[in-house]
Design a protein around this motif. Structure first.
Motif, PDB file in Angstrom:
ATOM      1  N   VAL A 117      12.000   1.328   4.993  1.00  0.00           N
ATOM      2  CA  VAL A 117      11.900   2.925   5.309  1.00  0.00           C
ATOM      3  C   VAL A 117      10.627   3.158   4.882  1.00  0.00           C
ATOM      4  CG1 VAL A 117      14.447   3.081   4.572  1.00  0.00           C
ATOM      5  CG2 VAL A 117      12.725   3.224   2.850  1.00  0.00           C
ATOM      6  N   ILE A 118      10.101   4.335   5.466  1.00  0.00           N
ATOM      7  CA  ILE A 118       8.900   4.882   5.415  1.00  0.00           C
ATOM      8  C   ILE A 118       8.610   5.404   3.731  1.00  0.00           C
ATOM      9  CG2 ILE A 118       9.413   7.389   5.485  1.00  0.00           C
ATOM     10  CD1 ILE A 118       6.604   5.383   7.380  1.00  0.00           C
ATOM     11  N   GLY A 119       7.310   5.152   3.425  1.00  0.00           N
ATOM     12  CA  GLY A 119       7.028   5.251   2.033  1.00  0.00           C
ATOM     13  C   GLY A 119       6.570   6.527   1.826  1.00  0.00           C
ATOM     14  N   MET A 120       5.844   6.839   0.551  1.00  0.00           N
ATOM     15  CA  MET A 120       5.467   8.038   0.211  1.00  0.00           C
ATOM     16  C   MET A 120       3.851   8.303   0.970  1.00  0.00           C
ATOM     17  SD  MET A 120       6.352  10.788  -1.025  1.00  0.00           S
ATOM     18  CE  MET A 120       5.920  12.306  -1.828  1.00  0.00           C
ATOM     19  N   LYS A 121       3.209   7.146   0.897  1.00  0.00           N
ATOM     20  CA  LYS A 121       1.838   7.359   1.286  1.00  0.00           C
ATOM     21  C   LYS A 121       1.504   8.230   2.612  1.00  0.00           C
ATOM     22  CE  LYS A 121      -1.265   5.989  -0.496  1.00  0.00           C
ATOM     23  NZ  LYS A 121      -2.031   6.500  -1.468  1.00  0.00           N
ATOM     24  N   PRO A 122       2.515   7.802   3.519  1.00  0.00           N
ATOM     25  CA  PRO A 122       1.951   8.640   4.926  1.00  0.00           C
ATOM     26  C   PRO A 122       2.339  10.109   4.652  1.00  0.00           C
ATOM     27  CG  PRO A 122       3.297   6.795   5.677  1.00  0.00           C
ATOM     28  CD  PRO A 122       3.187   6.834   3.798  1.00  0.00           C
ATOM     29  N   PHE A 123       3.296  10.484   3.784  1.00  0.00           N
ATOM     30  CA  PHE A 123       3.594  11.904   3.488  1.00  0.00           C
ATOM     31  C   PHE A 123       2.484  12.327   2.876  1.00  0.00           C
ATOM     32  CE2 PHE A 123       4.865  14.947   0.128  1.00  0.00           C
ATOM     33  CZ  PHE A 123       5.372  15.647   1.267  1.00  0.00           C
ATOM     34  N   GLU A 124       1.625  11.776   1.833  1.00  0.00           N
ATOM     35  CA  GLU A 124       0.697  12.208   1.138  1.00  0.00           C
ATOM     36  C   GLU A 124      -0.470  12.357   1.801  1.00  0.00           C
ATOM     37  OE1 GLU A 124      -0.160   8.910  -1.651  1.00  0.00           O
ATOM     38  OE2 GLU A 124       1.406   9.746  -3.045  1.00  0.00           O
ATOM     39  N   MET A 179       0.964  -1.296  -0.077  1.00  0.00           N
ATOM     40  CA  MET A 179      -0.029   0.000   0.090  1.00  0.00           C
ATOM     41  C   MET A 179       0.776   1.086   0.006  1.00  0.00           C
ATOM     42  SD  MET A 179      -3.224  -0.932   2.731  1.00  0.00           S
ATOM     43  CE  MET A 179      -4.001   0.384   2.214  1.00  0.00           C
ATOM     44  N   ASN A 180       2.405   1.165  -0.226  1.00  0.00           N
ATOM     45  CA  ASN A 180       3.063   2.138  -0.240  1.00  0.00           C
ATOM     46  C   ASN A 180       3.445   2.971   1.141  1.00  0.00           C
ATOM     47  OD1 ASN A 180       4.999   3.587  -1.771  1.00  0.00           O
ATOM     48  ND2 ASN A 180       3.523   5.170  -2.532  1.00  0.00           N
ATOM     49  N   TYR A 181       3.114   2.457   2.269  1.00  0.00           N
ATOM     50  CA  TYR A 181       3.272   3.209   3.441  1.00  0.00           C
ATOM     51  C   TYR A 181       4.602   2.718   3.811  1.00  0.00           C
ATOM     52  CZ  TYR A 181      -1.722   4.172   4.417  1.00  0.00           C
ATOM     53  OH  TYR A 181      -2.787   4.711   4.229  1.00  0.00           O
ATOM     54  N   VAL A 182       5.102   1.786   3.412  1.00  0.00           N
ATOM     55  CA  VAL A 182       6.625   1.414   3.629  1.00  0.00           C
ATOM     56  C   VAL A 182       7.426   0.882   2.097  1.00  0.00           C
ATOM     57  CG1 VAL A 182       8.216  -0.370   4.891  1.00  0.00           C
ATOM     58  CG2 VAL A 182       6.173   0.795   6.096  1.00  0.00           C
ATOM     59  N   LYS A 183       8.426   1.058   2.011  1.00  0.00           N
ATOM     60  CA  LYS A 183       9.413   0.688   1.174  1.00  0.00           C
ATOM     61  C   LYS A 183      10.392  -0.318   1.635  1.00  0.00           C
ATOM     62  CE  LYS A 183       9.047   4.442  -2.223  1.00  0.00           C
ATOM     63  NZ  LYS A 183       9.728   5.436  -2.993  1.00  0.00           N
ATOM     64  N   ARG A 184      10.925  -1.324   0.613  1.00  0.00           N
ATOM     65  CA  ARG A 184      11.657  -2.442   1.221  1.00  0.00           C
ATOM     66  C   ARG A 184      12.879  -2.038   0.106  1.00  0.00           C
ATOM     67  NH1 ARG A 184      11.113  -8.888   2.219  1.00  0.00           N
ATOM     68  NH2 ARG A 184      13.404  -9.330   3.092  1.00  0.00           N
ATOM     69  N   GLY A 185      14.117  -1.925   0.594  1.00  0.00           N
ATOM     70  CA  GLY A 185      15.308  -1.626  -0.319  1.00  0.00           C
ATOM     71  C   GLY A 185      15.902  -2.993  -0.724  1.00  0.00           C
ATOM     72  N   ALA A 186      16.746  -2.840  -1.554  1.00  0.00           N
ATOM     73  CA  ALA A 186      17.542  -3.819  -1.978  1.00  0.00           C
ATOM     74  C   ALA A 186      18.550  -4.450  -0.903  1.00  0.00           C
ATOM     75  CB  ALA A 186      18.508  -3.456  -3.001  1.00  0.00           C
ATOM     76  N   LEU A 239       9.980  24.667  -2.407  1.00  0.00           N
ATOM     77  CA  LEU A 239       9.815  23.767  -1.050  1.00  0.00           C
ATOM     78  C   LEU A 239       9.725  22.416  -1.660  1.00  0.00           C
ATOM     79  CD1 LEU A 239      10.150  24.105   1.932  1.00  0.00           C
ATOM     80  CD2 LEU A 239       7.729  24.158   2.046  1.00  0.00           C
ATOM     81  N   ALA A 240      10.606  21.450  -1.129  1.00  0.00           N
ATOM     82  CA  ALA A 240      10.420  19.987  -1.672  1.00  0.00           C
ATOM     83  C   ALA A 240      10.695  19.145  -0.615  1.00  0.00           C
ATOM     84  CB  ALA A 240      11.314  19.877  -3.069  1.00  0.00           C
ATOM     85  N   ALA A 241      10.138  17.688  -0.985  1.00  0.00           N
ATOM     86  CA  ALA A 241      10.440  16.678   0.033  1.00  0.00           C
ATOM     87  C   ALA A 241      11.337  15.682  -0.831  1.00  0.00           C
ATOM     88  CB  ALA A 241       9.184  16.036   0.382  1.00  0.00           C
ATOM     89  N   LEU A 242      11.733  14.488  -0.341  1.00  0.00           N
ATOM     90  CA  LEU A 242      12.480  13.437  -0.927  1.00  0.00           C
ATOM     91  C   LEU A 242      11.623  12.407  -0.954  1.00  0.00           C
ATOM     92  CD1 LEU A 242      15.350  12.898  -2.204  1.00  0.00           C
ATOM     93  CD2 LEU A 242      15.957  11.936   0.069  1.00  0.00           C
ATOM     94  N   ASP A 243      11.688  11.725  -1.928  1.00  0.00           N
ATOM     95  CA  ASP A 243      10.924  10.307  -2.370  1.00  0.00           C
ATOM     96  C   ASP A 243      11.739   9.332  -2.821  1.00  0.00           C
ATOM     97  OD1 ASP A 243       9.130   8.381  -1.986  1.00  0.00           O
ATOM     98  OD2 ASP A 243       8.209   8.958  -3.806  1.00  0.00           O
ATOM     99  N   GLY A 244      12.722   8.584  -2.304  1.00  0.00           N
ATOM    100  CA  GLY A 244      13.513   7.669  -2.847  1.00  0.00           C
ATOM    101  C   GLY A 244      14.481   8.483  -3.438  1.00  0.00           C
ATOM    102  N   GLY A 245      14.818   8.207  -4.767  1.00  0.00           N
ATOM    103  CA  GLY A 245      15.776   9.157  -5.529  1.00  0.00           C
ATOM    104  C   GLY A 245      15.215  10.233  -6.220  1.00  0.00           C
TER     105      GLY A 245
END
Length: 248
Positions: free
Chosen positions: A64-71, A52-59, A103-109
């Protein structure tokens, strides 16, 4: 009668909070140890969060936290005094230096542009609200990446590399890391025609109360402005950063 929290939902939200507090990410065993949960239960919740994009799993198998909580949080910001206040701060900054503030935020790269204020220069910029740009190609991205460890930054670019946007975009991870160390030391990030030809930018990381980098604040300036003029913009930029940090 006392109404108690739903036990599993409470656990799930506590996991989400725990992950959000770990900028370098956490492994499944670390989550299980912290939450005192069985591996199967924690993995089931994490799988749902990832889907559901609340969390991301890296390689590297770190969550790490995903983009959905930010949205979701952004919707709160849009209905809160912070969003209105940040717009005022950006407008005052842009008016002071007669340039464009972002003004900006970071999402992954990627950098995700949240707000933009100022006069539009004759030269076309690639930024717009809601747009994404590769973080390594922008001063905003470098300011935001300065809050990550060197290993985290290497991990971000290990798979996809650093693709150029213009002939001036840096494409070597180690060169980016050198610049990020300078950002941590000086507090300022720069780019010159790396994301838009004819545009140079200066940015600062905006930190929340815990000390973590939360947002990036920048000024975009036509390449014709002299180094001394760019230097004079640092103080207004810092003042705007400090105003935002006081309410985060």
């Amino acid at each position: 009668m006392e109404i108690r929290n739903h036990r599993m939902l409470e656990k799930a939200l506590l996991i989400l909070e725990y992950i959000s507090e770990q900028p370098e990410g956490v492994t499944l065993p670390e989550i299980c140890a912290h939450m005192q949960m069985a591996k199967s239960s924690a993995y089931s919740l994490l799988t749902t969060f990832v889907n559901m994009n609340y969390v991301k799993r890296g390689a590297n198998s770190r969550f790490v936290i995903g983009m959905k909580p930010f949205e979701i949080g952004s919707r709160f910001i849009e209905n809160s005094d912070f969003f209105l206040y940040s717009q005022d701060v950006l407008k005052e900054l842009a008016d002071t230096v007669s340039e464009t503030a972002h003004l900006a935020a970071l999402d992954g790269g990627d950098v995700v542009y949240l707000s933009k204020c100022g006069s539009t220069p004759v030269i076309q910029m690639s930024s717009s609200i809601g747009k994404r740009l590769p973080a390594h190609a922008t001063a905003l991205g470098k300011a935001l990446l300065s809050g990550r460890s060197d290993e985290d930054v290497r991990e971000i670019y290990r798979a996809g590399g650093m693709q150029p946007i213009t002939p001036h975009t840096i494409t070597e991870p180690e060169r980016l890391l050198v610049q990020l160390r300078e950002v941590r030391a000086t507090g300022f990030a720069y780019e010159c025609q790396e994301s838009s030809l004819g545009i140079q930018c200066i940015a600062v990381p905006v930190k929340e109360s815990s000390g973590g980098v939360y947002l990036g604040l920048s000024l975009s300036v036509p390449i014709g402005r002299s180094p001394s003029e760019l230097e004079q913009m640092k103080q207004p930029l810092l003042e705007a950063k400090n105003r935002l940090e006081r309410i985060l």
